[in-house]
Design a protein around this motif. Structure first.
Motif, PDB file in Angstrom:
ATOM      1  N   LYS A  86      15.271  -9.896  14.065  1.00 31.97           N
ATOM      2  CA  LYS A  86      15.730  -8.971  15.101  1.00 31.97           C
ATOM      3  C   LYS A  86      14.860  -7.730  15.239  1.00 31.97           C
ATOM      4  CE  LYS A  86      19.332 -11.441  16.155  1.00 31.97           C
ATOM      5  NZ  LYS A  86      19.388 -12.152  17.446  1.00 31.97           N
ATOM      6  N   HIS A  87      13.926  -7.558  14.309  1.00 32.26           N
ATOM      7  CA  HIS A  87      13.009  -6.419  14.431  1.00 32.26           C
ATOM      8  C   HIS A  87      11.787  -6.682  13.574  1.00 32.26           C
ATOM      9  CE1 HIS A  87      13.756  -4.805  10.428  1.00 32.26           C
ATOM     10  NE2 HIS A  87      13.192  -3.661  10.716  1.00 32.26           N
ATOM     11  N   LEU A  88      10.802  -5.799  13.673  1.00 29.01           N
ATOM     12  CA  LEU A  88       9.577  -5.904  12.896  1.00 29.01           C
ATOM     13  C   LEU A  88       9.655  -4.893  11.757  1.00 29.01           C
ATOM     14  CD1 LEU A  88       6.689  -7.116  12.653  1.00 29.01           C
ATOM     15  CD2 LEU A  88       5.909  -5.219  14.074  1.00 29.01           C
ATOM     16  N   LEU A  89       9.774  -5.388  10.530  1.00 34.12           N
ATOM     17  CA  LEU A  89       9.879  -4.487   9.385  1.00 34.12           C
ATOM     18  C   LEU A  89       8.567  -3.752   9.182  1.00 34.12           C
ATOM     19  CD1 LEU A  89      11.824  -3.689   6.982  1.00 34.12           C
ATOM     20  CD2 LEU A  89      10.355  -5.155   5.600  1.00 34.12           C
ATOM     21  N   ASN A  90       8.694  -2.461   8.979  1.00 39.81           N
ATOM     22  CA  ASN A  90       7.514  -1.625   8.773  1.00 39.81           C
ATOM     23  C   ASN A  90       7.962  -0.356   8.074  1.00 39.81           C
ATOM     24  OD1 ASN A  90       4.892  -0.703   8.878  1.00 39.81           O
ATOM     25  ND2 ASN A  90       4.758  -0.605  11.103  1.00 39.81           N
ATOM     26  N   LEU A  91       7.003   0.416   7.610  1.00 41.01           N
ATOM     27  CA  LEU A  91       7.319   1.744   7.110  1.00 41.01           C
ATOM     28  C   LEU A  91       7.599   2.670   8.280  1.00 41.01           C
ATOM     29  CD1 LEU A  91       4.560   2.149   4.357  1.00 41.01           C
ATOM     30  CD2 LEU A  91       6.941   1.464   4.043  1.00 41.01           C
ATOM     31  N   GLY A  92       8.330   3.741   8.006  1.00 39.53           N
ATOM     32  CA  GLY A  92       8.617   4.728   9.040  1.00 39.53           C
ATOM     33  C   GLY A  92       7.489   5.705   9.250  1.00 39.53           C
ATOM     34  N   HIS A  93       6.380   5.500   8.558  1.00 40.05           N
ATOM     35  CA  HIS A  93       5.125   6.217   8.743  1.00 40.05           C
ATOM     36  C   HIS A  93       4.096   5.464   7.912  1.00 40.05           C
ATOM     37  CE1 HIS A  93       2.474   9.945   9.017  1.00 40.05           C
ATOM     38  NE2 HIS A  93       2.792   9.664  10.261  1.00 40.05           N
ATOM     39  N   GLY A  94       2.945   6.037   7.671  1.00 38.44           N
ATOM     40  CA  GLY A  94       1.901   5.304   6.983  1.00 38.44           C
ATOM     41  C   GLY A  94       2.108   5.188   5.477  1.00 38.44           C
ATOM     42  N   VAL A  95       1.307   4.330   4.856  1.00 39.92           N
ATOM     43  CA  VAL A  95       1.314   4.211   3.399  1.00 39.92           C
ATOM     44  C   VAL A  95       0.713   5.480   2.807  1.00 39.92           C
ATOM     45  CG1 VAL A  95       0.422   2.909   1.427  1.00 39.92           C
ATOM     46  CG2 VAL A  95       1.108   1.709   3.504  1.00 39.92           C
ATOM     47  N   MET A  96       1.417   6.083   1.870  1.00 38.65           N
ATOM     48  CA  MET A  96       0.979   7.345   1.285  1.00 38.65           C
ATOM     49  C   MET A  96      -0.129   7.131   0.262  1.00 38.65           C
ATOM     50  SD  MET A  96       4.707   9.139   0.745  1.00 38.65           S
ATOM     51  CE  MET A  96       3.994  10.597  -0.009  1.00 38.65           C
ATOM     52  N   GLN A  97      -0.990   8.122   0.161  1.00 36.91           N
ATOM     53  CA  GLN A  97      -2.045   8.068  -0.835  1.00 36.91           C
ATOM     54  C   GLN A  97      -1.416   7.969  -2.227  1.00 36.91           C
ATOM     55  OE1 GLN A  97      -4.765  11.337  -0.618  1.00 36.91           O
ATOM     56  NE2 GLN A  97      -6.140  10.541  -2.171  1.00 36.91           N
ATOM     57  N   GLY A  98      -1.955   7.093  -3.051  1.00 39.01           N
ATOM     58  CA  GLY A  98      -1.430   6.922  -4.395  1.00 39.01           C
ATOM     59  C   GLY A  98      -0.367   5.862  -4.513  1.00 39.01           C
ATOM     60  N   THR A  99       0.018   5.240  -3.400  1.00 35.21           N
ATOM     61  CA  THR A  99       1.019   4.172  -3.438  1.00 35.21           C
ATOM     62  C   THR A  99       0.503   2.997  -4.274  1.00 35.21           C
ATOM     63  OG1 THR A  99       1.895   4.758  -1.253  1.00 35.21           O
ATOM     64  CG2 THR A  99       2.319   2.520  -2.044  1.00 35.21           C
ATOM     65  N   PRO A 100       1.277   2.524  -5.240  1.00 36.12           N
ATOM     66  CA  PRO A 100       0.823   1.384  -6.049  1.00 36.12           C
ATOM     67  C   PRO A 100       0.658   0.125  -5.188  1.00 36.12           C
ATOM     68  CG  PRO A 100       2.675   2.517  -7.097  1.00 36.12           C
ATOM     69  CD  PRO A 100       2.563   3.070  -5.710  1.00 36.12           C
TER      70      PRO A 100
END
Length: 210
Positions: free
Chosen positions: A177-191
């Motif tokens: 029913k939707h396209l899963l995504n983050l609500g903004h970009g991937v943050m620096q340091g994200t594992p």
């Protein structure tokens, strides 16, 4: 970039906490004493629309129009300046390439989602500051939607990430029913492994009733 965001960056000359010079120009435009803002943002809309077409001609399969500074706008400011310009840019792309999907994302604009139903895009991306169930209710069942996990969840445990994925999918209406995504970009340091956990759970999950 969307027209208002590019206009604000140009006018302010840098990142700004309040976009004061831009908003002064908007207010002068409203009174009719100086129409520079509406003229400038209209020119940017045409340029962005044409550049989007160029990107498609160079191989882009999807275009996302980012209104990165939507959080600087009141609903009134969005409706009077940012929205018509973004609609014009999107319309230019869709008229020339109707089969290429265009996504509109107003970062910080989730407080006026009701004004985004008719952007002319194929999908509305939603930031993480609104509950996905609320976003779905506001936009309605017929508007394609993407988002909106808080990017900081990727610093959590595997279980927390998987639960966040399931909650977001369920609140959007269930799988498909939707396209899963983050609500903004991937943050620096994200594992990197955390991104993998998100993707794997998104592929695995079949809904709470499965």
């Amino acid at each position: 970039g969307a027209p208002f965001t590019l206009a604000a960056y140009t006018i302010e000359g840098k990142s700004s906490k309040d976009c004061l010079q831009t908003k002064k120009m908007m207010m002068a435009d409203e009174t009719g004493s100086d129409k520079a803002m509406s003229q400038f943002i209209d020119k940017l809309a045409v340029m962005i629309g044409n550049y989007g077409c160029h990107q498609i001609e160079c191989g882009a399969q999807v275009i996302q129009v980012f209104e990165s500074w939507a959080h600087q706008l009141s609903p009134k400011g969005f409706e009077e300046f940012a929205k018509p310009a973004a609609q014009k840019a999107i319309r230019i792309m869709k008229e020339k390439y109707p089969d290429v999907p265009v996504i509109y994302f107003a970062n910080g604009g989730s407080s006026y989602l009701e004004l985004q139903r008719d952007m002319g895009s194929d999908m509305i991306a939603v930031d993480w500051a609104v509950d996905m169930a609320t976003a779905r209710e506001i936009l309605g069942p017929d508007v394609a939607i993407s988002g909106n996990l808080d990017p900081t969840v990727l610093f959590g445990t595997k279980e927390q990430i998987e639960q966040a994925v399931r909650d977001c999918i369920d609140k959007a209406g269930g799988p498909g029913k939707h396209l899963l995504n983050l609500g903004h970009g991937v943050m620096q340091g994200t594992p990197e492994e955390a991104v993998g956990w998100l993707v794997d759970e998104c592929k695995r999950y079949r809904g709470k009733d499965a």
